[in-house]
Design an enzyme around this catalytic site. Structure first.
Site, mmCIF file in Angstrom:
data_model
loop_
_atom_site.group_PDB
_atom_site.id
_atom_site.type_symbol
_atom_site.label_atom_id
_atom_site.label_comp_id
_atom_site.label_asym_id
_atom_site.label_seq_id
_atom_site.Cartn_x
_atom_site.Cartn_y
_atom_site.Cartn_z
ATOM 1 C CB CYS A 629 -0.912 -0.005 1.233
ATOM 2 S SG CYS A 629 -2.115 1.344 1.278
ATOM 3 C CG ASP A 631 -0.661 4.016 5.476
ATOM 4 O OD1 ASP A 631 0.231 4.467 6.213
ATOM 5 O OD2 ASP A 631 -1.873 4.075 5.749
ATOM 6 N NE ARG A 633 -0.661 4.647 9.006
ATOM 7 C CZ ARG A 633 -1.873 4.257 9.364
ATOM 8 N NH1 ARG A 633 -2.246 4.389 10.622
ATOM 9 N NH2 ARG A 633 -2.711 3.754 8.482
ATOM 10 C CG HIS A 693 -1.233 -1.021 5.942
ATOM 11 N ND1 HIS A 693 -1.773 0.009 6.688
ATOM 12 C CD2 HIS A 693 -1.487 -0.706 4.647
ATOM 13 C CE1 HIS A 693 -2.319 0.898 5.885
ATOM 14 N NE2 HIS A 693 -2.169 0.498 4.641
ATOM 15 C CB CYS A 696 -5.796 -0.484 4.829
ATOM 16 S SG CYS A 696 -5.616 -0.057 3.085
#
Length: 836
Positions: A629, A631, A633, A693, A696
């Protein structure tokens, strides 16, 4: 970025501490002040009755096992419930007579008498109050778990051996060894009535919680201890009226403590032993109660039932002080030593207790029973109570603890502690366990394998293990045998090096380079270890394991460093410091990016320039395609411990893999398909990993989508996640799950299911299918929980499409592939048969 602020080690900056209103709590930290009236809910009232029904027979049984006045068991149960319940730092923990002190108390009564034993209990309580006031509770848990569990297991064995003699109709000997040696003679002349009642009690304790059917489920609500004692009492009243029974003396003859008489050193050792065992038992039970309460909240949330009110985390120092006050009071009024009990506490949690009211009420019920139910209690056979305590002792030998100790290679410490407790005593057993633990630690510290091999005139020196002063003589001897001006690679496969070993390697390196030698140091993975002198003032160490840090624009560099070694030698340790109070770690985006680029050019570029030049000349040859992803983080290089050239990474919103030839509102979306084709056919990667993760946002958007949701570019992309949503809601597929626990909520369930579904989309691509058929490509599913910093891998059968189970197994440090075995994963997964 001029300096680092490691968030985990910052203890001095006031600005970095979470406020009391932030909702952030450290594990077992003192909760914020909270004042409210003492209220009793229906759940607390019901739980208190359940615990009371368990506590009465157990308290009497422990008093019998200690050869103490039977009323003392009830007194300590009442004091533990009321005093420790009101003052303790673990609201749901139930205190009472300590099973762990059974052997110790029995010996003290035999040597000093009952009244002096009460005085020793008072002294132990005062010492607990002192240690709790000094905030030493956390230090008590620093003892090796192998020693703690070994001590409790040894006490459990001693309890079981002693109570077995009472079940056989005899009397226990003075020590566990004597009980074991005299067991054959007691078996030969056992009393049939006591043996039958004891065996029936044990059978009921085992069978009662496992009764089948609807009737069994209804009966299992009655505590097994109460059912076993009540039924055997009824059987004994009819079948064996002359069997030995409980004899509660009059309260007028109840003995109170006296000033202790005896050697001061022996009395001090007795006080310390009672304090140590009672404290360890209470603190371990407090930690266990915290876990049980947390698990109960998670389970009720998943079942759809209203969750109980949140319970404050345990304040261990407050709990230790409360246990000390309870012991002081119990000793003063002629009771047994008190500690938190795992059996009573777990029953309290499972019965639905919501606050400390259930613990206090249970103590009130015990006190009323001791005053009003004396006649009924005197019908209980001693053999039934002995069998009950014997089962408690056997349960103290926890096989789950044994497996954990064996897994961590500390079984020698565990076995030595058990043997010491059984053969010599509790305090002696703890001392033996500590000595063995220190010897084992020193042995592991000194066990360093150093080998030297030669190939084509180049030497390879491998040091596996910790490099301490104990290994310096052997290290210096082997290094001294190498020729002058040698071309060598030194591979350091360990995580610790003391100053003596560092100096030995440094001196050898300086001597070799002065004679024209070329020395290169590598780490465990073969990566080159280097740090030029130009990086002397940086605290952001790019070639060390990632640590969550922020940087600030401090006007001066407050970093303290040790002198830098020459280039290409072992990297120095550069401790990070705390930023000045009031500095902000959030800055304008462009400024932050420019600062990061400047830091890279200053600190990291000199280290990686040679490696990147090689990659630029040779071209990229990654072994893995990592599809995850977008993302922010999710730091792929951090969680995979990878560097330049290792991963071919594709990131998009939701780690989605559009199936081949998918028609959308704007035609085919070939960006991900192009990356897959390039990685599989051109780069010839060996594996592909789809990584989801926790938390999400794409999965949250899918769950919250409505029919009237505008068809924006983001939604047109998220349509490739709709098959994952359909799969989760379908009754034809099992739910994906995590070994050891159920998914926390629907979002996490969809995140797991999405990984499995995107793997199916991946197999539909022609290039992937061809390589899979040829056996030259592997697919892996992965889930990363951001908050836990824990990775999970999809088990092999599910990730290859050959198995029905879709279990994500926890990645364990140091294991093959880093994952627990599938059998362990499935065994550790409660409720692993949950389906759609």
């Amino acid at each position: 970025m001029s300096a680092c602020v490691p968030t985990r080690n910052n203890h001095s900056s006031r600005s970095s501490r979470p406020s009391s209103d932030s909702g952030i709590k450290r594990p077992h930290s003192p909760p914020p002040p909270h004042h409210r009236r003492f209220r009793v809910s229906g759940a607390d009232l019901s739980a208190s009755i359940t615990v009371f029904l368990i506590a009465v027979p157990m308290s009497l049984g422990l008093a019998v096992a200690m050869d103490a006045p039977l009323a003392a068991g009830l007194v300590s149960a009442a004091v533990g419930g009321i005093v420790a319940g009101l003052l303790g730092g673990t609201p749901l923990q139930v205190s009472g007579p300590s099973a762990g002190l059974t052997v110790v108390t029995a010996e003290l009564i035999q040597v000093y008498g009952w009244r002096t034993t009460c005085a020793i209990t008072v002294g132990a309580g005062l010492l607990q109050i002192l240690l709790g006031s000094l905030r030493a509770a956390r230090s008590a848990l620093a003892v090796s778990p192998a020693i703690v569990h070994g001590t409790l297991a040894g006490i459990g064995v001693a309890i079981a051996l002693a109570q077995l003699h009472i079940v056989l109709g005899g009397a226990p000997e003075s020590s566990a060894l004597d009980n074991a040696l005299s067991l054959p003679s007691h078996l030969a002349r056992s009393e049939p009535a006591a043996l039958v009642i004891g065996a029936l009690t044990i059978l009921l304790l085992i069978v009662w919680p496992r009764l089948p059917g609807r009737i069994g489920r209804s009966l299992s609500r009655i505590p097994a201890a109460l059912a076993a004692v009540a039924l055997t009492t009824a059987v004994a009243a009819v079948a064996t009226p002359r069997i030995a029974r409980v004899d509660l003396p009059s309260w007028r003859s109840h003995a109170l403590p006296e000033l202790p008489h005896g050697p001061v050193a022996a009395l001090a050792a007795a006080v310390f032993t009672v304090m140590l065992v009672a404290s360890l038992e209470s603190l371990l039970a407090a930690v266990s109660v915290d876990k049980l309460a947390a698990d109960r909240s998670t389970t009720t949330a998943k079942d759809g039932t209203p969750p109980p009110p949140p319970v404050r985390r345990a304040d261990l120092d407050r709990e230790l002080r409360a246990q000390g006050i309870a012991n002081a009071v119990s000793g003063l009024v002629g009771g047994l030593a008190v500690s938190g009990g795992a059996v009573r506490s777990s029953a309290n949690v499972r019965a639905g207790a919501e606050s400390r009211a259930s613990t206090v009420l249970h103590g009130v019920w015990v006190l009323l029973a001791a005053l009003l139910l004396v006649t009924a209690l005197e019908w209980i056979p001693l053999a039934a109570l002995a069998a009950l305590v014997m089962v408690v002792g056997i349960q103290m030998v926890n096989f789950a603890h044994i497996r954990k100790v064996h897994r961590h290679r500390e079984f020698l410490v565990y076995g030595a502690t058990i043997s010491g407790v059984i053969l010599a005593g509790v305090l002696e057993g703890v001392a033996i366990g500590i000595v063995v633990a220190v010897v084992v630690a020193l042995h592991r510290l000194a066990r360093t394998r150093i080998t030297v091999t030669e190939q084509d005139g180049r030497y390879l020196v491998t040091a596996r293990g910790q490099l301490t002063f104990l290994a310096v003589p052997r290290l210096s001897r082997l290094l001294g045998r190498l020729p002058h001006g040698v071309d060598a690679v030194v591979e350091l496969d360990g995580f610790f090096m003391d100053h003596a070993a560092y100096e030995a390697i440094q001196d050898w390196y300086a001597a070799q380079t002065a004679m024209g030698g070329h020395i290169e140091f590598t780490g465990r993975s073969g990566g080159r270890i280097a740090e030029p002198a130009s990086a002397a003032h940086s605290c952001c160490r790019p070639w060390t394991p990632w640590r969550n840090h922020h940087c600030h624009d401090g006007g001066q560099d407050t970093t303290t460093t040790v002198p830098a070694p020459p280039s290409d030698v072992i990297p120095r340790i550069t401790p990070a410091t705390t930023p000045p109070a009031g500095s902000s770690s959030r800055r304008h985006g462009s400024h932050r990016l420019l600062s990061g680029l400047s830091s890279f050019q200053r600190t990291t570029a000199p280290l990686v320039r040679e490696e990147l030049a090689r990659l630029a000349a040779e071209g990229q040859r990654p072994s893995q395609l990592f599809l995850t992803c977008a993302d922010s983080r999710l730091v792929t290089s951090m969680i995979t411990a990878s560097g330049p050239g290792d991963l071919f990474t594709v990131r998009n919103v939701g780690n989605l893999v559009p199936p081949p030839d998918t028609e959308g509102a704007t035609g085919n979306d070939d960006s991900v398909a192009a990356a897959i084709e390039y990685a599989v056919d051109v780069l010839e990667v060996e594996s592909i990993t789809v990584c989801g993760h926790s938390g999400c946002g794409a999965m949250q958007a899918l769950l919250g989508a409505e029919p009237q949701t505008p068809r924006t570019p983001l939604w047109r992309w998220l349509r490739y996640g709709l098959p994952s949503l359909e799969r989760m809601r379908s009754r034809h597929h099992s739910w994906a799950r995590i070994a050891g626990r159920l998914p926390a909520d629907a979002v996490e369930q969809l995140c797991l299911t999405n990984v499995v579904q995107q793997l199916e989309h991946l197999r539909a691509h022609e290039s992937v299918a061809r390589r899979l058929a040829a056996g030259t490509l592997q697919l892996h599913g992965m889930y990363f929980h951001v908050g836990e910093a824990q990775a999970y891998l999809l088990t092999e059968g599910a990730s290859s499409g050959t198995g029905p189970d879709e279990v994500f197994a926890r990645v364990a440090p140091g294991a093959l592939w880093g994952v627990e075995s599938e059998a362990e994963a499935l065994e550790a997964a409660p409720g692993s048969t949950v389906g759609a």
